[in-house]
Design a protein around this motif. Structure first.
Motif, PDB file in Angstrom:
ATOM      1  N   ALA A  78      43.823 -30.174 115.872  1.00 11.28           N
ATOM      2  CA  ALA A  78      43.871 -31.585 116.266  1.00 11.28           C
ATOM      3  C   ALA A  78      43.866 -31.744 117.785  1.00 11.28           C
ATOM      4  CB  ALA A  78      45.117 -32.245 115.675  1.00 11.28           C
ATOM      5  N   ILE A  79      44.246 -30.701 118.498  1.00 13.65           N
ATOM      6  CA  ILE A  79      44.354 -30.765 119.957  1.00 13.65           C
ATOM      7  C   ILE A  79      43.027 -30.453 120.629  1.00 13.65           C
ATOM      8  CG2 ILE A  79      45.486 -29.673 121.947  1.00 13.65           C
ATOM      9  CD1 ILE A  79      47.900 -29.166 120.046  1.00 13.65           C
ATOM     10  N   ARG A  80      42.269 -29.552 120.043  1.00 18.69           N
ATOM     11  CA  ARG A  80      41.030 -29.098 120.696  1.00 18.69           C
ATOM     12  C   ARG A  80      40.055 -30.232 121.036  1.00 18.69           C
ATOM     13  NH1 ARG A  80      41.857 -24.429 117.267  1.00 18.69           N
ATOM     14  NH2 ARG A  80      42.251 -22.606 118.585  1.00 18.69           N
ATOM     15  N   PRO A  81      39.865 -31.252 120.167  1.00 17.82           N
ATOM     16  CA  PRO A  81      38.949 -32.336 120.549  1.00 17.82           C
ATOM     17  C   PRO A  81      39.393 -33.084 121.807  1.00 17.82           C
ATOM     18  CG  PRO A  81      39.348 -32.374 118.183  1.00 17.82           C
ATOM     19  CD  PRO A  81      40.312 -31.392 118.759  1.00 17.82           C
ATOM     20  N   LEU A  82      40.689 -33.224 122.015  1.00 19.50           N
ATOM     21  CA  LEU A  82      41.170 -33.891 123.224  1.00 19.50           C
ATOM     22  C   LEU A  82      40.905 -33.029 124.450  1.00 19.50           C
ATOM     23  CD1 LEU A  82      42.751 -35.481 120.948  1.00 19.50           C
ATOM     24  CD2 LEU A  82      44.467 -35.930 122.717  1.00 19.50           C
ATOM     25  N   ILE A  83      41.101 -31.719 124.319  1.00 22.93           N
ATOM     26  CA  ILE A  83      40.795 -30.819 125.434  1.00 22.93           C
ATOM     27  C   ILE A  83      39.315 -30.904 125.766  1.00 22.93           C
ATOM     28  CG2 ILE A  83      40.768 -28.412 126.196  1.00 22.93           C
ATOM     29  CD1 ILE A  83      43.194 -27.919 124.371  1.00 22.93           C
ATOM     30  N   ALA A  84      38.479 -30.928 124.728  1.00 21.28           N
ATOM     31  CA  ALA A  84      37.033 -31.014 124.935  1.00 21.28           C
ATOM     32  C   ALA A  84      36.644 -32.309 125.638  1.00 21.28           C
ATOM     33  CB  ALA A  84      36.302 -30.904 123.600  1.00 21.28           C
ATOM     34  N   ALA A  85      37.444 -33.370 125.418  1.00 18.68           N
ATOM     35  CA  ALA A  85      37.173 -34.673 126.044  1.00 18.68           C
ATOM     36  C   ALA A  85      37.796 -34.783 127.436  1.00 18.68           C
ATOM     37  CB  ALA A  85      37.687 -35.792 125.156  1.00 18.68           C
ATOM     38  N   GLY A  86      38.423 -33.699 127.903  1.00 16.11           N
ATOM     39  CA  GLY A  86      38.925 -33.688 129.271  1.00 16.11           C
ATOM     40  C   GLY A  86      40.406 -33.922 129.446  1.00 16.11           C
ATOM     41  N   GLN A  87      41.152 -34.052 128.350  1.00 16.29           N
ATOM     42  CA  GLN A  87      42.605 -34.205 128.479  1.00 16.29           C
ATOM     43  C   GLN A  87      43.217 -32.846 128.811  1.00 16.29           C
ATOM     44  OE1 GLN A  87      44.500 -36.840 128.567  1.00 16.29           O
ATOM     45  NE2 GLN A  87      46.454 -35.766 128.632  1.00 16.29           N
ATOM     46  N   THR A  88      44.049 -32.802 129.836  1.00 16.29           N
ATOM     47  CA  THR A  88      44.606 -31.514 130.273  1.00 16.29           C
ATOM     48  C   THR A  88      46.123 -31.441 130.201  1.00 16.29           C
ATOM     49  OG1 THR A  88      44.632 -32.253 132.574  1.00 16.29           O
ATOM     50  CG2 THR A  88      42.670 -31.057 131.830  1.00 16.29           C
ATOM     51  N   VAL A  89      46.809 -32.588 130.067  1.00 16.80           N
ATOM     52  CA  VAL A  89      48.278 -32.605 130.095  1.00 16.80           C
ATOM     53  C   VAL A  89      48.793 -32.934 128.697  1.00 16.80           C
ATOM     54  CG1 VAL A  89      50.336 -33.568 131.178  1.00 16.80           C
ATOM     55  CG2 VAL A  89      48.211 -33.372 132.488  1.00 16.80           C
ATOM     56  N   PHE A  90      49.608 -32.039 128.157  1.00 17.28           N
ATOM     57  CA  PHE A  90      50.114 -32.192 126.792  1.00 17.28           C
ATOM     58  C   PHE A  90      51.631 -32.053 126.771  1.00 17.28           C
ATOM     59  CE2 PHE A  90      45.693 -31.102 126.337  1.00 17.28           C
ATOM     60  CZ  PHE A  90      45.275 -31.854 125.244  1.00 17.28           C
ATOM     61  N   GLY A  91      52.264 -32.672 125.784  1.00 10.61           N
ATOM     62  CA  GLY A  91      53.714 -32.632 125.657  1.00 10.61           C
ATOM     63  C   GLY A  91      54.135 -32.071 124.321  1.00 10.61           C
ATOM     64  N   GLU A  92      55.169 -31.265 124.343  1.00 12.20           N
ATOM     65  CA  GLU A  92      55.740 -30.703 123.114  1.00 12.20           C
ATOM     66  C   GLU A  92      57.250 -30.936 123.115  1.00 12.20           C
ATOM     67  OE1 GLU A  92      54.447 -29.166 120.417  1.00 12.20           O
ATOM     68  OE2 GLU A  92      52.344 -29.213 121.048  1.00 12.20           O
ATOM     69  N   ASN A  93      57.827 -30.970 121.904  1.00  7.31           N
ATOM     70  CA  ASN A  93      59.257 -31.242 121.758  1.00  7.31           C
ATOM     71  C   ASN A  93      60.102 -29.985 121.642  1.00  7.31           C
ATOM     72  OD1 ASN A  93      59.072 -34.075 121.755  1.00  7.31           O
ATOM     73  ND2 ASN A  93      60.561 -34.217 120.085  1.00  7.31           N
ATOM     74  N   ARG A  94      59.518 -28.918 121.104  1.00  5.59           N
ATOM     75  CA  ARG A  94      60.310 -27.736 120.788  1.00  5.59           C
ATOM     76  C   ARG A  94      59.690 -26.484 121.405  1.00  5.59           C
ATOM     77  NH1 ARG A  94      63.759 -29.604 116.869  1.00  5.59           N
ATOM     78  NH2 ARG A  94      62.983 -31.324 115.576  1.00  5.59           N
ATOM     79  N   VAL A  95      60.532 -25.652 121.950  1.00  5.68           N
ATOM     80  CA  VAL A  95      60.067 -24.431 122.605  1.00  5.68           C
ATOM     81  C   VAL A  95      59.348 -23.526 121.616  1.00  5.68           C
ATOM     82  CG1 VAL A  95      60.809 -22.321 123.782  1.00  5.68           C
ATOM     83  CG2 VAL A  95      61.860 -24.525 124.379  1.00  5.68           C
ATOM     84  N   GLN A  96      59.952 -23.318 120.448  1.00  2.36           N
ATOM     85  CA  GLN A  96      59.400 -22.347 119.502  1.00  2.36           C
ATOM     86  C   GLN A  96      58.032 -22.787 118.992  1.00  2.36           C
ATOM     87  OE1 GLN A  96      62.321 -21.162 116.658  1.00  2.36           O
ATOM     88  NE2 GLN A  96      61.062 -19.573 115.755  1.00  2.36           N
ATOM     89  N   GLU A  97      57.898 -24.065 118.644  1.00  2.60           N
ATOM     90  CA  GLU A  97      56.610 -24.568 118.160  1.00  2.60           C
ATOM     91  C   GLU A  97      55.539 -24.433 119.247  1.00  2.60           C
ATOM     92  OE1 GLU A  97      54.410 -28.755 116.939  1.00  2.60           O
ATOM     93  OE2 GLU A  97      56.601 -28.703 117.056  1.00  2.60           O
ATOM     94  N   ALA A  98      55.916 -24.758 120.470  1.00  2.00           N
ATOM     95  CA  ALA A  98      54.953 -24.707 121.571  1.00  2.00           C
ATOM     96  C   ALA A  98      54.501 -23.278 121.851  1.00  2.00           C
ATOM     97  CB  ALA A  98      55.566 -25.323 122.823  1.00  2.00           C
ATOM     98  N   GLN A  99      55.412 -22.326 121.767  1.00  2.00           N
ATOM     99  CA  GLN A  99      55.047 -20.932 122.017  1.00  2.00           C
ATOM    100  C   GLN A  99      53.941 -20.477 121.075  1.00  2.00           C
ATOM    101  OE1 GLN A  99      59.018 -19.328 121.560  1.00  2.00           O
ATOM    102  NE2 GLN A  99      59.116 -18.715 123.708  1.00  2.00           N
ATOM    103  N   ALA A 100      54.110 -20.764 119.795  1.00  3.79           N
ATOM    104  CA  ALA A 100      53.152 -20.309 118.795  1.00  3.79           C
ATOM    105  C   ALA A 100      51.798 -21.003 118.950  1.00  3.79           C
ATOM    106  CB  ALA A 100      53.712 -20.556 117.394  1.00  3.79           C
ATOM    107  N   LYS A 101      51.829 -22.282 119.239  1.00  3.90           N
ATOM    108  CA  LYS A 101      50.613 -23.094 119.248  1.00  3.90           C
ATOM    109  C   LYS A 101      49.790 -22.919 120.516  1.00  3.90           C
ATOM    110  CE  LYS A 101      51.449 -27.325 118.117  1.00  3.90           C
ATOM    111  NZ  LYS A 101      51.824 -28.751 118.250  1.00  3.90           N
ATOM    112  N   TRP A 102      50.472 -22.823 121.678  1.00  2.96           N
ATOM    113  CA  TRP A 102      49.754 -22.925 122.948  1.00  2.96           C
ATOM    114  C   TRP A 102      49.286 -21.604 123.523  1.00  2.96           C
ATOM    115  CZ3 TRP A 102      47.567 -27.076 124.952  1.00  2.96           C
ATOM    116  CH2 TRP A 102      47.910 -28.308 124.373  1.00  2.96           C
ATOM    117  N   ALA A 103      49.807 -20.491 123.056  1.00  2.66           N
ATOM    118  CA  ALA A 103      49.318 -19.203 123.578  1.00  2.66           C
ATOM    119  C   ALA A 103      47.811 -19.063 123.374  1.00  2.66           C
ATOM    120  CB  ALA A 103      50.083 -18.052 122.945  1.00  2.66           C
TER     121      ALA A 103
END
Length: 221
Positions: free
Chosen positions: A43-68
Protein backbone atom coordinates in the motif's frame (compact mmCIF):
# COMPACT_ATOMS: atom_id res chain seq x y z
CA UNK A 1 -15.67 13.99 -21.00
CA UNK A 2 -14.52 14.34 -17.44
CA UNK A 3 -10.88 14.45 -16.48
CA UNK A 4 -9.11 11.68 -14.57
CA UNK A 5 -9.90 11.44 -10.88
CA UNK A 6 -7.24 12.65 -8.52
CA UNK A 7 -5.50 10.06 -6.38
CA UNK A 8 -5.88 10.50 -2.61
CA UNK A 9 -2.29 11.78 -2.45
CA UNK A 10 -2.94 14.40 -5.15
CA UNK A 11 -6.11 15.45 -3.35
CA UNK A 12 -4.36 15.84 0.00
CA UNK A 13 -1.50 17.80 -1.57
CA UNK A 14 -3.99 20.15 -3.24
CA UNK A 15 -5.87 20.67 0.02
CA UNK A 16 -2.62 21.39 1.89
CA UNK A 17 -1.65 23.95 -0.73
CA UNK A 18 -5.08 25.62 -0.60
CA UNK A 19 -5.10 25.77 3.22
CA UNK A 20 -1.60 27.27 3.19
CA UNK A 21 -2.61 29.91 0.65
CA UNK A 22 -5.65 30.88 2.73
CA UNK A 23 -3.29 31.37 5.69
CA UNK A 24 -0.89 33.38 3.47
CA UNK A 25 1.75 30.72 3.87
CA UNK A 26 3.85 28.88 1.31
CA UNK A 27 2.67 25.27 0.79
CA UNK A 28 6.33 24.22 1.07
CA UNK A 29 6.22 25.27 4.76
CA UNK A 30 4.02 22.24 5.49
CA UNK A 31 5.42 18.69 5.54
CA UNK A 32 2.95 15.91 4.80
CA UNK A 33 3.71 12.91 7.01
CA UNK A 34 1.90 9.96 5.40
CA UNK A 35 0.97 7.78 8.37
CA UNK A 36 1.35 4.24 7.11
CA UNK A 37 0.83 2.41 10.42
CA UNK A 38 -0.90 -0.98 10.01
CA UNK A 39 -0.70 -0.74 6.21
CA UNK A 40 1.57 -3.14 4.28
CA UNK A 41 4.44 -2.24 2.00
CA UNK A 42 2.21 -2.92 -1.03
CA UNK A 43 0.00 0.00 0.00
CA UNK A 44 2.99 2.30 0.54
CA UNK A 45 4.85 1.73 -2.72
CA UNK A 46 2.35 3.67 -4.92
CA UNK A 47 2.82 6.75 -2.73
CA UNK A 48 6.60 6.45 -2.98
CA UNK A 49 6.25 6.13 -6.75
CA UNK A 50 4.17 9.34 -6.74
CA UNK A 51 6.95 11.20 -4.93
CA UNK A 52 5.92 11.00 -1.27
CA UNK A 53 9.07 10.67 0.83
CA UNK A 54 8.00 11.30 4.46
CA UNK A 55 6.13 8.54 6.29
CA UNK A 56 4.94 8.03 9.86
CA UNK A 57 4.71 4.88 11.94
CA UNK A 58 3.31 4.25 15.43
CA UNK A 59 5.33 1.27 16.60
CA UNK A 60 9.03 0.52 16.49
CA UNK A 61 8.64 -3.21 15.88
CA UNK A 62 6.17 -2.85 13.00
CA UNK A 63 8.32 -0.18 11.36
CA UNK A 64 11.48 -2.28 11.60
CA UNK A 65 9.94 -5.18 9.70
CA UNK A 66 8.19 -3.08 7.07
CA UNK A 67 10.73 -0.38 6.24
CA UNK A 68 13.99 -2.30 5.94
CA UNK A 69 13.12 -3.62 2.45
CA UNK A 70 11.43 -0.37 1.39
CA UNK A 71 14.53 1.64 2.26
CA UNK A 72 16.70 -0.80 0.35
CA UNK A 73 14.49 -0.26 -2.70
CA UNK A 74 14.18 3.53 -2.42
CA UNK A 75 16.75 6.11 -1.37
CA UNK A 76 15.80 9.34 0.37
CA UNK A 77 12.84 8.16 2.43
CA UNK A 78 12.27 9.83 5.80
CA UNK A 79 10.61 7.90 8.62
CA UNK A 80 8.91 9.61 11.57
CA UNK A 81 7.74 7.97 14.79
CA UNK A 82 4.34 9.50 15.54
CA UNK A 83 3.14 7.09 18.25
CA UNK A 84 4.02 6.70 21.89
CA UNK A 85 7.53 5.45 22.66
CA UNK A 86 8.54 3.23 25.55
CA UNK A 87 11.85 4.15 27.14
CA UNK A 88 13.19 0.61 26.61
CA UNK A 89 12.70 1.07 22.83
CA UNK A 90 14.67 4.34 22.66
CA UNK A 91 17.81 2.78 21.22
CA UNK A 92 15.89 1.02 18.44
CA UNK A 93 13.92 4.18 17.70
CA UNK A 94 17.05 6.32 17.40
CA UNK A 95 18.56 3.79 14.99
CA UNK A 96 15.44 3.58 12.81
CA UNK A 97 13.67 6.94 12.74
CA UNK A 98 14.65 10.30 11.28
CA UNK A 99 12.32 12.24 13.60
CA UNK A 100 10.43 11.38 16.80
CA UNK A 101 7.18 13.23 17.60
CA UNK A 102 6.43 11.81 21.05
CA UNK A 103 8.95 12.96 23.66
CA UNK A 104 6.70 13.54 26.69
CA UNK A 105 8.47 12.75 29.98
CA UNK A 106 11.85 12.98 31.72
CA UNK A 107 12.46 9.22 31.77
CA UNK A 108 12.08 9.02 27.99
CA UNK A 109 14.29 12.10 27.59
CA UNK A 110 17.04 10.37 29.58
CA UNK A 111 16.69 7.19 27.51
CA UNK A 112 16.79 9.11 24.22
CA UNK A 113 19.82 11.16 25.29
CA UNK A 114 21.67 7.98 26.21
CA UNK A 115 20.67 6.28 22.94
CA UNK A 116 21.72 9.27 20.82
CA UNK A 117 25.06 9.54 22.61
CA UNK A 118 25.68 5.84 22.04
CA UNK A 119 24.69 6.02 18.35
CA UNK A 120 26.55 9.26 17.72
CA UNK A 121 23.38 10.49 16.06
CA UNK A 122 21.04 13.35 16.93
CA UNK A 123 17.44 12.68 15.88
CA UNK A 124 15.11 15.73 15.75
CA UNK A 125 12.36 15.63 18.37
CA UNK A 126 8.93 17.08 18.96
CA UNK A 127 7.65 17.30 22.53
CA UNK A 128 4.14 15.88 22.65
CA UNK A 129 1.86 18.11 24.73
CA UNK A 130 -1.32 16.75 26.34
CA UNK A 131 -3.13 19.76 24.98
CA UNK A 132 -6.57 18.77 26.28
CA UNK A 133 -5.38 17.55 29.70
CA UNK A 134 -6.84 14.10 28.98
CA UNK A 135 -5.90 11.43 31.49
CA UNK A 136 -6.00 8.61 28.95
CA UNK A 137 -3.63 10.31 26.51
CA UNK A 138 0.13 10.54 26.43
CA UNK A 139 1.82 13.89 26.34
CA UNK A 140 3.51 16.33 28.67
CA UNK A 141 1.22 18.45 30.83
CA UNK A 142 1.29 22.09 29.78
CA UNK A 143 2.52 23.07 33.25
CA UNK A 144 5.45 20.64 32.94
CA UNK A 145 6.52 21.79 29.48
CA UNK A 146 9.05 24.47 30.49
CA UNK A 147 10.97 22.08 32.76
CA UNK A 148 11.03 19.32 30.14
CA UNK A 149 12.32 21.71 27.47
CA UNK A 150 15.01 23.02 29.84
CA UNK A 151 16.11 19.46 30.56
CA UNK A 152 16.18 18.61 26.84
CA UNK A 153 18.32 21.62 26.06
CA UNK A 154 20.69 20.73 28.89
CA UNK A 155 21.04 17.26 27.38
CA UNK A 156 21.68 18.86 23.96
CA UNK A 157 18.70 17.10 22.44
CA UNK A 158 17.46 18.69 19.18
CA UNK A 159 13.88 19.63 20.07
CA UNK A 160 12.47 21.27 16.95
CA UNK A 161 8.85 21.75 17.95
CA UNK A 162 5.71 20.64 19.75
CA UNK A 163 3.14 17.99 18.84
CA UNK A 164 -0.46 17.47 19.92
CA UNK A 165 -3.55 15.31 19.41
CA UNK A 166 -6.62 17.38 20.36
CA UNK A 167 -9.57 15.78 22.16
CA UNK A 168 -11.86 13.85 19.82
CA UNK A 169 -15.33 15.02 18.99
CA UNK A 170 -14.93 18.73 19.66
CA UNK A 171 -13.61 21.68 17.68
CA UNK A 172 -9.84 21.32 17.28
CA UNK A 173 -9.00 24.93 16.39
CA UNK A 174 -8.59 26.27 19.96
CA UNK A 175 -6.18 23.45 20.78
CA UNK A 176 -4.14 24.07 17.64
CA UNK A 177 -4.03 27.79 18.46
CA UNK A 178 -2.81 26.98 21.97
CA UNK A 179 -0.06 24.69 20.68
CA UNK A 180 1.00 27.39 18.22
CA UNK A 181 1.24 29.91 21.08
CA UNK A 182 3.19 27.50 23.31
CA UNK A 183 5.67 26.80 20.51
CA UNK A 184 6.13 30.51 19.85
CA UNK A 185 6.55 31.26 23.56
CA UNK A 186 9.36 28.69 23.76
CA UNK A 187 11.07 29.71 20.52
CA UNK A 188 10.25 26.51 18.66
CA UNK A 189 9.61 26.54 14.91
CA UNK A 190 7.86 23.18 14.52
CA UNK A 191 4.20 22.39 15.10
CA UNK A 192 3.19 18.78 14.46
CA UNK A 193 -0.59 18.98 14.48
CA UNK A 194 -3.52 18.02 12.31
CA UNK A 195 -4.67 14.64 11.00
CA UNK A 196 -7.03 13.44 8.28
CA UNK A 197 -10.13 15.19 9.65
CA UNK A 198 -8.62 18.53 10.64
CA UNK A 199 -5.28 19.13 8.90
CA UNK A 200 -6.57 22.14 6.96
CA UNK A 201 -7.56 23.88 10.19
CA UNK A 202 -4.16 22.99 11.67
CA UNK A 203 -2.34 24.51 8.68
CA UNK A 204 -4.29 27.74 9.01
CA UNK A 205 -3.19 27.85 12.66
CA UNK A 206 0.51 27.25 12.05
CA UNK A 207 1.11 23.52 11.51
CA UNK A 208 4.46 22.68 9.95
CA UNK A 209 3.86 18.90 9.92
CA UNK A 210 0.47 17.24 9.34
CA UNK A 211 0.04 13.54 10.06
CA UNK A 212 -2.41 12.09 7.53
CA UNK A 213 -3.28 8.40 7.47
CA UNK A 214 -6.84 7.31 6.69
CA UNK A 215 -7.40 10.02 4.07
CA UNK A 216 -4.44 8.58 2.14
CA UNK A 217 -4.68 4.85 2.82
CA UNK A 218 -8.32 4.29 3.72
CA UNK A 219 -9.32 2.35 6.81
CA UNK A 220 -6.55 0.72 8.81
CA UNK A 221 -5.43 -2.72 7.73
Amino acid sequence: MTGPEHTPLEDIRARIAQAARIARRAPAEVTLVAVSKTHPAEAIRPLIAAGQTVFGENRVQEAQAKWAPLREEHAGLELHLVGQLQSNKAEEAVALFDCIHSLDRPSLLTALARAMDKAGRRVPLFVQVNIGAEEQKGGCAIADLPALLTEARSAELPVIGLMCVPPAGIEAAPFFALLDKLAADHGLAGRSMGMSDDFETAIQLGATHVRVGSALFGARG
